[in-house]
Design an enzyme around this catalytic site. Structure first.
Site, PDB file in Angstrom:
ATOM      1  N   HIS A  23       0.842  -1.203   0.000  1.00  0.00           N
ATOM      2  CA  HIS A  23       0.000   0.000   0.000  1.00  0.00           C
ATOM      3  C   HIS A  23       0.879   1.255   0.000  1.00  0.00           C
ATOM      4  CE1 HIS A  23      -3.643   2.321   1.500  1.00  0.00           C
ATOM      5  NE2 HIS A  23      -2.657   3.144   1.791  1.00  0.00           N
ATOM      6  N   GLU A  24       1.863   1.294   0.897  1.00  0.00           N
ATOM      7  CA  GLU A  24       2.713   2.482   1.005  1.00  0.00           C
ATOM      8  C   GLU A  24       3.624   2.630  -0.212  1.00  0.00           C
ATOM      9  OE1 GLU A  24       1.772   4.578   3.103  1.00  0.00           O
ATOM     10  OE2 GLU A  24       0.611   3.222   4.372  1.00  0.00           O
TER      11      GLU A  24
ATOM     12  N   HIS B  15       1.919   4.461  -2.916  1.00  0.00           N
ATOM     13  CA  HIS B  15       1.922   5.926  -2.754  1.00  0.00           C
ATOM     14  C   HIS B  15       3.152   6.554  -3.407  1.00  0.00           C
ATOM     15  CE1 HIS B  15      -1.526   6.956  -0.309  1.00  0.00           C
ATOM     16  NE2 HIS B  15      -1.264   5.983   0.549  1.00  0.00           N
TER      17      HIS B  15
END
Length: 169
Positions: free
Chosen positions: A133-134, A137
């Site tokens: 998820h990170e 980003h």
């Protein structure tokens, strides 16, 4: 240390691709510390520098129950991934919204730690999901990008309404 402002959708700065950190120095360490303080203040389990308008490849994570297992990933690289899983993910940049996102069950990454030392890590479960998820980003990708256009639109409308209500308060 200070709490940084977390960007919310539809802020286009969330779509910027982060640049590699050239040198881990006191400035980068301060950013890492501020990111942890921000993540804990916002009750998150992960935060990418892009979310606080710092466009460098820095991630902080703590998925522990006691909030005492800090993981710093500077210039992370995905080496391997395997299996399939998914949970309802949330995001500090998309407040109060959750959605099921397909992810790899296990990942192997390489990164630098807070002191600039290289390391490799094999992760599974929640930690593997959070890392993916990170890392999304850092390339300008949000969990909602995995959803249908209709679901994306609904999420955008809900977040914009929430931000308007908070601005009035």
């Amino acid at each position: 240390m200070s709490v940084l402002q977390v960007l919310h959708i539809p802020d286009e700065r969330l779509r910027k691709v982060a640049k590699p950190v050239e040198e881990v120095n006191a400035e980068i360490q301060r950013i890492v510390d501020d990111m942890f303080e921000t993540m804990y203040a916002e009750e998150g389990i992960g935060l990418a520098a892009t979310q606080v308008d710092i466009h460098q490849r820095i991630i902080v994570i703590d998925v522990s129950e006691n909030r005492d297992e800090r993981l710093v990933l500077i210039n992370p690289e995905l080496l391997e991934k395997s299996g399939e899983t998914g949970i309802e993910e949330g995001c500090l940049s998309i407040p109060e919204q959750r959605a099921l996102v397909p992810r790899a069950e296990k990942v192997k990454i390489r990164a630098l730690d807070r002191d600039g030392k290289p390391f490799e890590l094999e992760a599974e479960g929640l930690l593997a999901i959070c890392i993916q998820h990170e890392m999304d980003h850092l390339v300008g990708k949000l969990f909602m990008d995995y959803l249908s256009p209709l679901k994306q639109q609904r999420i955008r409308q809900k977040v914009e309404k929430l931000d308007r209500l908070k601005a009035r308060a």
